[in-house]
Motif scaffolding. Structure first.
Motif, PDB file in Angstrom:
ATOM      1  N   ALA A 164       0.830  -1.208   0.000  1.00 47.52           N
ATOM      2  CA  ALA A 164       0.000   0.000   0.000  1.00 47.52           C
ATOM      3  C   ALA A 164       0.863   1.256   0.000  1.00 47.52           C
ATOM      4  CB  ALA A 164      -0.932  -0.010   1.206  1.00 47.52           C
ATOM      5  N   SER A 165       1.979   1.237   0.713  1.00 50.77           N
ATOM      6  CA  SER A 165       2.878   2.386   0.737  1.00 50.77           C
ATOM      7  C   SER A 165       3.497   2.638  -0.633  1.00 50.77           C
ATOM      8  CB  SER A 165       3.974   2.173   1.790  1.00 50.77           C
ATOM      9  OG  SER A 165       4.875   3.254   1.807  1.00 50.77           O
ATOM     10  N   ARG A 166       3.854   1.574  -1.354  1.00 50.10           N
ATOM     11  CA  ARG A 166       4.387   1.745  -2.700  1.00 50.10           C
ATOM     12  C   ARG A 166       3.327   2.318  -3.637  1.00 50.10           C
ATOM     13  NH1 ARG A 166       7.019  -3.263  -1.504  1.00 50.10           N
ATOM     14  NH2 ARG A 166       5.325  -4.402  -2.524  1.00 50.10           N
ATOM     15  N   SER A 167       2.095   1.852  -3.510  1.00 48.42           N
ATOM     16  CA  SER A 167       1.022   2.414  -4.332  1.00 48.42           C
ATOM     17  C   SER A 167       0.787   3.884  -3.995  1.00 48.42           C
ATOM     18  CB  SER A 167      -0.266   1.607  -4.122  1.00 48.42           C
ATOM     19  OG  SER A 167      -0.098   0.252  -4.501  1.00 48.42           O
ATOM     20  N   TYR A 168       0.887   4.219  -2.704  1.00 43.29           N
ATOM     21  CA  TYR A 168       0.699   5.610  -2.287  1.00 43.29           C
ATOM     22  C   TYR A 168       1.814   6.502  -2.829  1.00 43.29           C
ATOM     23  CZ  TYR A 168       0.282   9.615   0.886  1.00 43.29           C
ATOM     24  OH  TYR A 168       0.173  10.881   1.406  1.00 43.29           O
ATOM     25  N   SER A 169       3.037   5.978  -2.884  1.00 43.25           N
ATOM     26  CA  SER A 169       4.142   6.764  -3.433  1.00 43.25           C
ATOM     27  C   SER A 169       3.989   6.999  -4.929  1.00 43.25           C
ATOM     28  CB  SER A 169       5.474   6.058  -3.153  1.00 43.25           C
ATOM     29  OG  SER A 169       5.521   4.801  -3.818  1.00 43.25           O
ATOM     30  N   LEU A 170       3.201   6.146  -5.602  1.00 40.52           N
ATOM     31  CA  LEU A 170       2.945   6.320  -7.035  1.00 40.52           C
ATOM     32  C   LEU A 170       1.703   7.151  -7.311  1.00 40.52           C
ATOM     33  CD1 LEU A 170       3.768   2.706  -8.299  1.00 40.52           C
ATOM     34  CD2 LEU A 170       5.195   4.750  -8.474  1.00 40.52           C
ATOM     35  N   GLY A 171       1.040   7.625  -6.250  1.00 37.90           N
ATOM     36  CA  GLY A 171      -0.100   8.519  -6.437  1.00 37.90           C
ATOM     37  C   GLY A 171      -1.445   7.926  -6.110  1.00 37.90           C
ATOM     38  N   ALA A 172      -1.529   6.663  -5.721  1.00 35.26           N
ATOM     39  CA  ALA A 172      -2.813   6.049  -5.393  1.00 35.26           C
ATOM     40  C   ALA A 172      -3.244   6.458  -3.989  1.00 35.26           C
ATOM     41  CB  ALA A 172      -2.712   4.529  -5.493  1.00 35.26           C
ATOM     42  N   PRO A 173      -4.552   6.522  -3.724  1.00 29.75           N
ATOM     43  CA  PRO A 173      -5.013   6.816  -2.356  1.00 29.75           C
ATOM     44  C   PRO A 173      -4.544   5.723  -1.388  1.00 29.75           C
ATOM     45  CG  PRO A 173      -6.798   7.094  -3.935  1.00 29.75           C
ATOM     46  CD  PRO A 173      -5.668   6.441  -4.683  1.00 29.75           C
ATOM     47  N   LEU A 174      -4.026   6.170  -0.248  1.00 25.58           N
ATOM     48  CA  LEU A 174      -3.428   5.209   0.679  1.00 25.58           C
ATOM     49  C   LEU A 174      -4.475   4.285   1.282  1.00 25.58           C
ATOM     50  CD1 LEU A 174      -1.006   4.155   2.259  1.00 25.58           C
ATOM     51  CD2 LEU A 174      -1.430   5.942   3.963  1.00 25.58           C
ATOM     52  N   PHE A 175      -5.605   4.837   1.719  1.00 30.48           N
ATOM     53  CA  PHE A 175      -6.590   4.015   2.411  1.00 30.48           C
ATOM     54  C   PHE A 175      -7.237   3.002   1.471  1.00 30.48           C
ATOM     55  CE2 PHE A 175      -7.079   8.090   5.014  1.00 30.48           C
ATOM     56  CZ  PHE A 175      -6.064   7.714   5.871  1.00 30.48           C
ATOM     57  N   GLY A 176      -7.520   3.418   0.233  1.00 33.13           N
ATOM     58  CA  GLY A 176      -8.070   2.470  -0.721  1.00 33.13           C
ATOM     59  C   GLY A 176      -7.081   1.366  -1.067  1.00 33.13           C
ATOM     60  N   ALA A 177      -5.804   1.724  -1.229  1.00 32.14           N
ATOM     61  CA  ALA A 177      -4.784   0.713  -1.524  1.00 32.14           C
ATOM     62  C   ALA A 177      -4.610  -0.242  -0.352  1.00 32.14           C
ATOM     63  CB  ALA A 177      -3.458   1.394  -1.851  1.00 32.14           C
ATOM     64  N   LEU A 178      -4.635   0.312   0.873  1.00 28.06           N
ATOM     65  CA  LEU A 178      -4.485  -0.548   2.045  1.00 28.06           C
ATOM     66  C   LEU A 178      -5.672  -1.480   2.195  1.00 28.06           C
ATOM     67  CD1 LEU A 178      -2.875  -1.302   4.541  1.00 28.06           C
ATOM     68  CD2 LEU A 178      -4.002   0.573   5.770  1.00 28.06           C
ATOM     69  N   ALA A 179      -6.876  -0.998   1.891  1.00 26.47           N
ATOM     70  CA  ALA A 179      -8.057  -1.863   1.966  1.00 26.47           C
ATOM     71  C   ALA A 179      -7.976  -2.996   0.952  1.00 26.47           C
ATOM     72  CB  ALA A 179      -9.321  -1.037   1.755  1.00 26.47           C
ATOM     73  N   ARG A 180      -7.543  -2.686  -0.270  1.00 26.10           N
ATOM     74  CA  ARG A 180      -7.425  -3.733  -1.296  1.00 26.10           C
ATOM     75  C   ARG A 180      -6.355  -4.753  -0.929  1.00 26.10           C
ATOM     76  NH1 ARG A 180      -7.911   0.847  -4.585  1.00 26.10           N
ATOM     77  NH2 ARG A 180      -5.651   0.904  -4.881  1.00 26.10           N
ATOM     78  N   GLU A 181      -5.204  -4.288  -0.468  1.00 26.16           N
ATOM     79  CA  GLU A 181      -4.136  -5.221  -0.106  1.00 26.16           C
ATOM     80  C   GLU A 181      -4.527  -6.067   1.101  1.00 26.16           C
ATOM     81  OE1 GLU A 181      -1.619  -5.785  -1.866  1.00 26.16           O
ATOM     82  OE2 GLU A 181      -1.735  -4.115  -3.268  1.00 26.16           O
ATOM     83  N   SER A 182      -5.253  -5.480   2.021  1.00 28.49           N
ATOM     84  CA  SER A 182      -5.679  -6.235   3.211  1.00 28.49           C
ATOM     85  C   SER A 182      -6.685  -7.316   2.833  1.00 28.49           C
ATOM     86  CB  SER A 182      -6.284  -5.282   4.242  1.00 28.49           C
ATOM     87  OG  SER A 182      -5.345  -4.300   4.625  1.00 28.49           O
ATOM     88  N   GLU A 183      -7.616  -6.983   1.962  1.00 30.13           N
ATOM     89  CA  GLU A 183      -8.588  -7.993   1.520  1.00 30.13           C
ATOM     90  C   GLU A 183      -7.900  -9.107   0.740  1.00 30.13           C
ATOM     91  OE1 GLU A 183     -11.516  -5.934  -0.695  1.00 30.13           O
ATOM     92  OE2 GLU A 183     -12.447  -4.979   1.066  1.00 30.13           O
ATOM     93  N   ALA A 184      -6.909  -8.757  -0.063  1.00 28.86           N
ATOM     94  CA  ALA A 184      -6.185  -9.789  -0.813  1.00 28.86           C
ATOM     95  C   ALA A 184      -5.404 -10.707   0.114  1.00 28.86           C
ATOM     96  CB  ALA A 184      -5.246  -9.132  -1.824  1.00 28.86           C
ATOM     97  N   ALA A 185      -4.906 -10.163   1.222  1.00 29.79           N
ATOM     98  CA  ALA A 185      -4.144 -10.968   2.177  1.00 29.79           C
ATOM     99  C   ALA A 185      -5.016 -11.660   3.202  1.00 29.79           C
ATOM    100  CB  ALA A 185      -3.115 -10.088   2.891  1.00 29.79           C
ATOM    101  N   GLY A 186      -6.333 -11.441   3.152  1.00 32.97           N
ATOM    102  CA  GLY A 186      -7.225 -12.059   4.116  1.00 32.97           C
ATOM    103  C   GLY A 186      -7.258 -11.371   5.461  1.00 32.97           C
ATOM    104  N   LEU A 187      -6.896 -10.087   5.507  1.00 36.57           N
ATOM    105  CA  LEU A 187      -6.888  -9.316   6.756  1.00 36.57           C
ATOM    106  C   LEU A 187      -8.145  -8.457   6.786  1.00 36.57           C
ATOM    107  CD1 LEU A 187      -3.125  -8.242   6.691  1.00 36.57           C
ATOM    108  CD2 LEU A 187      -4.144 -10.149   7.961  1.00 36.57           C
TER     109      LEU A 187
END
Length: 267
Positions: A164-187
Motif C-alpha cells: 500500500a505504501s508503494r502504491s501511495y508513493s505512485l499517487g494512489a489513495p493510501l486508504f483504498g490501496a491498504l483496503a485492497r491489499e488487506s482484503e487480498a491478504a485475508g486481513l
C-alpha cells in the motif's frame, strides 16, 4: 506379499523421481486438452488449499501438488518396505500413502494459521502506533507510511502495508490501496480500519477518533479472547485428570484393593 511389496516399492520410487522433474513438452501439449475451467477449479480445490498464498512459503499450486504426490509415494515406499519385513496387510500401505498425501496441506495450513495469529497480535501494535503518531500531530497517511517503513513484526500486515505504501508513493489513495491489499491478504480487520479511515476523511471526521475507537475495540477483542482461553483451562485440566491421574489411581489403588477384597471373600 513380499513380491507385491517389492513391486510397489519400485513403482513408487520411480514415480517419485518422475514427479519431481519439471513438466516436459509432451505434458505441456497435453495440458491443451485439459478439462474445462470449472472441473479444473474443483480439482484445484481438492489438491491445493486457500491458505497457500498466505503461508509465505513461496509455493505455487503445482509445487504443492508435487509435494503431495511425493509425500504419498514416500509413504507408500516406507509402508512397502515395512511390509517386506513384517507380515502386515495392505491397510498400512493405504494409510501411509494417504498420510503422505495430506501432510503437505496440513503443514501449509498450520504455517498460514500461525501467520494469521501473528497478524491478529500485530494489528493491535499497528493501531496503537498509528494512534500515538497521529496524537503527536502527524498526518495519518504519514504515520502509516512510517510504520510501513519500520514494520511491526507481523509478516502479513507488513507486506500489506509495504504494498500500500508503494502504491501511495505512485499517487494512489493510501486508504483504498491498504483496503485492497488487506482484503487480498485475508486481513478483514485491517481492511475495515482502512475503510473507516477513508470514510472519516470523506465525512470530515478526525482520524484520531477513528484510531482510538479501533484501539479500544481491538483491546476489548484481545481481552475477550484471553477470557475465552482462560475459560478452557478448567476443561483441559479435567481432561488431563481423567486421562492421566484416574487410570493411575485405578491401577495403583482401586484394582489392588478390589482384588484384595475378592481374595478375602474366597479364603
Amino acid at each position: 506379499m513380499n513380491i507385491i511389496g517389492s513391486l510397489l516399492a519400485a513403482v513408487s520410487t520411480a514415480a517419485a523421481i518422475l514427479a519431481s522433474h519439471p513438466p516436459s513438452a509432451v505434458r505441456r501439449r497435453l495440458l491443451m486438452l485439459a478439462p474445462p475451467a470449472i472441473v479444473r477449479g474443483r480439482l484445484r480445490s481438492v489438491l491445493t488449499t486457500r491458505d497457500l498464498a498466505r503461508s509465505g512459503l513461496g509455493w505455487s499450486d503445482g509445487d504443492l501438488v508435487r509435494a503431495k504426490l511425493v509425500g504419498a509415494l514416500t509413504g507408500a515406499v516406507v509402508a512397502a518396505t515395512i511390509a517386506l519385513i513384517l507380515p502386515i496387510g495392505p491397510l498400512l500401505v493405504i494409510t501411509a500413502t494417504y498420510a503422505g498425501f495430506v501432510l503437505p496441506t496440513l503443514y501449509v495450513e498450520r504455517v498460514a494459521a500461525r501467520r494469521r495469529a501473528d497478524a491478529d497480535q500485530g494489528l493491535i501494535t499497528l493501531v496503537e502506533w498509528a494512534e500515538a503518531l497521529v496524537a503527536s500531530g502527524r498526518p495519518v497517511e504519514t504515520a502509516l507510511v512510517s510504520i510501513a517503513a519500520r514494520g511491526i513484526g507481523a509478516s502479513l500486515i507488513d507486506a500489506a502495508l509495504a504494498r500500500a505504501s508503494r502504491s501511495y508513493s505512485l499517487g494512489a489513495p493510501l486508504f483504498g490501496a491498504l483496503a485492497r491489499e488487506s482484503e487480498a491478504a485475508g486481513l478483514a480487520q485491517l481492511a475495515t480500519i482502512a475503510a473507516e479511515l477513508e470514510r472519516s476523511r470523506d465525512l470530515g471526521r478526525g482520524a484520531l477518533t477513528v484510531l482510538r475507537d479501533e484501539r479500544d475495540r481491538v483491546r476489548a477483542a484481545e481481552r475477550a479472547q484471553g477470557l475465552a482461553a482462560a475459560g478452557q483451562v478448567e476443561t483441559r485440566l479435567a481432561l488431563v485428570l481423567v486421562l492421566c491421574y484416574l487410570p493411575a489411581l485405578m491401577l495403583l489403588v482401586v484394582i489392588p484393593l478390589f482384588l484384595g477384597l475378592l481374595d478375602g471373600l474366597f479364603v
